[in-house]
Design a protein around this motif. Structure first.
Motif, PDB file in Angstrom:
ATOM      1  N   SER A  70      52.035 -24.646   4.230  1.00 48.98           N
ATOM      2  CA  SER A  70      51.509 -23.515   3.461  1.00 48.98           C
ATOM      3  C   SER A  70      52.199 -22.189   3.765  1.00 48.98           C
ATOM      4  CB  SER A  70      50.008 -23.449   3.720  1.00 48.98           C
ATOM      5  OG  SER A  70      49.408 -22.463   2.959  1.00 48.98           O
ATOM      6  N   THR A 166      51.122 -28.215  -3.360  1.00 47.00           N
ATOM      7  CA  THR A 166      49.972 -28.975  -2.865  1.00 47.00           C
ATOM      8  C   THR A 166      49.023 -29.363  -4.011  1.00 47.00           C
ATOM      9  OG1 THR A 166      50.112 -28.045  -0.649  1.00 47.00           O
ATOM     10  CG2 THR A 166      47.954 -28.834  -1.348  1.00 47.00           C
ATOM     11  N   ASP A 289      52.697 -22.935  -0.506  1.00 44.61           N
ATOM     12  CA  ASP A 289      52.518 -24.229  -1.184  1.00 44.61           C
ATOM     13  C   ASP A 289      51.715 -24.093  -2.475  1.00 44.61           C
ATOM     14  OD1 ASP A 289      50.152 -23.711   0.164  1.00 44.61           O
ATOM     15  OD2 ASP A 289      49.751 -25.809   0.620  1.00 44.61           O
TER      16      ASP A 289
END
Ligand code: 16G
Ligand code: MG
Length: 545
Positions: A70, A166, A289
């Motif tokens: 992330s 993601t 992400d």
């Protein structure tokens, strides 16, 4: 012992775990296993074993694995597991993941694997499937190779979706498992994701005009190329959407999340320095992400103004609440908002008092909010840091599609709601999908960011990170708003809070690093700062006792 044993033993020897110092363990945290990438190869291999067990336990449904860290720097990485509907791994299973990862030798790993299979009554000969993806970090390549080793050793079928955001991976898990059923979530491909979003976007906009340019800072992460790809799917004759994608350099890992992205904007409370902020430009930032989103602009008169997760939450709740009313569904569908203790008190007041919607507070972390939001027909959940989405129950979706409209206005509201249910990622917060939602709402309301910001005034607030010797001594209750231990700390915080107007403060142990976080808000900037300092000193004192 199973017939996977030999294969696991051999593969495990090639993907060793880096031992931690005595007494320390790897843990499946708020966002899976996340740390320096060079510690993760063995972990990723073992996550493959866990994912195969989980899939076998759930009748061969596909389990997802996402490799990302992330908003962390490029040297970090992480591995997390996604359940069949695209949700976060069920909490009970986090400890099984932890058990596998902390097995002390290859042999011990095989034992833990078989023990789990026996305990959970898993048939190791049944079929299993895993789908996975990774962000743009260079280490991702090696980590998915280790993961694939774990899947091969356990005879698990797998699909490598390569580089993804993601939320795209979450989408693909749900799409895979629902393919060919009446609840099919979308085509099982990255293009399917773009097509679904683009089609729903056009339907939700309903011919309204999006004004001006939107500048999107992608933190030099995976969101950059994926957003550019998505934009190609918007039919230009139906929607004119002028997007300027910036900070989308994914070729130089060292710039990932550097002085850019949603985390930078939220924590520094200013626009990224590059490109040089131009006054008045509607802007937003994704994180590394692409599951967090923050809007902002630099006002020529007042300077930087930020519209964070709380703002997106109240904007969505207000818009959807109005649509539900226009659609004549107010008495049929329960709408609620889910926040964490970090939500600005002004947003909570606005939602409960002005929008008259219930608000529930949960501990930090998407999984907690998501779970509670599922209790509503329409559950709006966002963390202040920009993670979040809106969940629609099957009843709600049914009503949007099948209710007989009594007027053209009612039909319009029902159609917009149905479009939103497709536009908004139902599996997890998705910065690209959330951004489209915000753009739809602003277009419907003919609002600028200033109009949006004027709905209420945020209470000045401050977040402080406090180093402590052992953060685990800090235990909380009441959705992290009060400390249970160390003894006496909460009383001192209460005393401090009493000294300020409209004040609130709490301290909690971070779930992602070895530190405590203190949050304080109060009527004025000076008071909020003072209170945060006081509480930080209290925590520091208890933290070193
Ligand atoms: C993780 C969580 C995020 C939470 C943050 C808190 C997910 C996908 N991510 O990044 O929701 O806000 O941790 O970090 O759940 P902290 O515990 O260090 O304050
Ligand atoms: Mg993220």
């Amino acid at each position: 012992m199973s017939d996977h044993d030999e294969a696991i033993l051999a593969a495990s020897a090639r993907r060793p775990i880096v031992p931690l110092e005595k007494g320390k363990f790897y843990t499946y945290g708020t966002a899976g296993f996340r740390m320096k990438a060079d510690l993760l190869e063995g972990i990723s291999f073992r996550v493959g074993l866990l994912a195969s067990l989980r899939s076998r336990k759930l009748n061969g449904q596909a389990i997802g694995v996402m490799v990302t860290a992330s908003h962390n720097p490029a040297v970090d990485n992480g591995v997390k597991i996604v359940d069949p509907l695209g949700e976060m791994l069920e909490q009970d299973w986090e400890r099984y993941a932890t058990a596998l990862v902390n097995a002390t030798s290859d042999q011990h790993l095989v034992e833990v694997y078989n023990l789990l299979a026996a305990e959970l009554k898993i048939d190791l000969t049944a079929s299993a499937k895993v789908v996975y993806g990774r962000d743009t970090r260079p280490s991702g390549h090696k980590l998915v190779a280790a993961l694939a080793d774990g899947l091969t050793a356990t005879k698990t079928e797998f699909v490598d979706f390569k580089i993804l955001t993601t939320p795209q991976l979450h989408y693909l898990v749900r799409a895979t498992n629902s393919e060919g059923t009446p609840l099919a979530y979308g085509k099982v491909s990255e293009v399917g994701y773009y097509e679904k979003l683009a089609e729903a976007f056009v339907r939700a906009i309903r011919g309204r005009k999006i004004t001006g340019t939107l500048q999107v800072d992608c933190a030099n992460g995976v969101g950059g190329p994926k957003l550019s790809e998505f934009l190609k799917h918007i039919p230009k004759d139906k929607v004119s959407f002028d997007v300027k994608v910036v900070n989308d350099d994914v070729l130089r890992p060292e710039v990932l999340n550097l002085d850019s992205g949603a985390d930078f904007v939220k924590t520094k409370q200013r626009a990224p320095p590059n490109p040089k902020p131009q006054p008045g430009v509607r802007s937003c930032s994704l994180d590394g992400d692409a599951d967090r989103l923050i809007y902002y602009w630099v006002d020529p008169e007042t300077g930087f103004v930020m519209l964070d997760g709380d703002r997106i939450s109240s904007l969505a709740a207000s818009f959807i609440g109005d649509l539900v009313e226009s659609a004549g569904l107010k008495d049929d569908l329960r709408i609620g908002v889910v926040q964490t203790a970090y939500a600005n008190g002004a947003s909570t007041n606005y939602i409960t008092q002005h929008l008259k919607l219930p608000v529930i507070c949960t501990p930090t972390g998407v999984k907690h909010l998501h779970h509670v939001a599922q209790g509503f027909d329409i559950g709006v959940y966002f963390e202040a840091n920009g993670h979040g989405t809106v969940l629609f129950s099957p009843d709600a979706i049914n009503a949007f599609k099948n209710k007989e409209p009594q007027s053209p206005a009612q039909k319009d509201a029902l159609d917009t709601l149905a479009a939103l249910a497709d536009l908004i990622n139902q599996t997890v917060g998705d910065a690209i999908s959330d951004m489209l939602l915000v753009e739809v709402i602003l277009a419907h309301k003919s609002w600028t960011l200033r109009d949006w910001a004027l709905t209420y005034a945020d209470l000045p607030n401050r977040l402080v990170r406090v180093e402590v010797s052992d953060k685990d001594r800090f235990k909380t209750t009441d959705a992290e708003r009060r400390l249970l231990s160390p003894d006496g700390a909460q009383d001192e915080i209460d005393q401090a809070v009493k000294k300020y107007k409209d004040a609130r403060s709490f301290a909690r142990a971070s779930g992602t690093e070895n530190a405590c976080r203190v949050y304080a808000e109060a009527a004025t900037r000076t008071e909020a700062n003072e209170l945060a300092d006081r509480v930080a000193r209290i925590i520091e004192r208890y933290g070193t006792l």
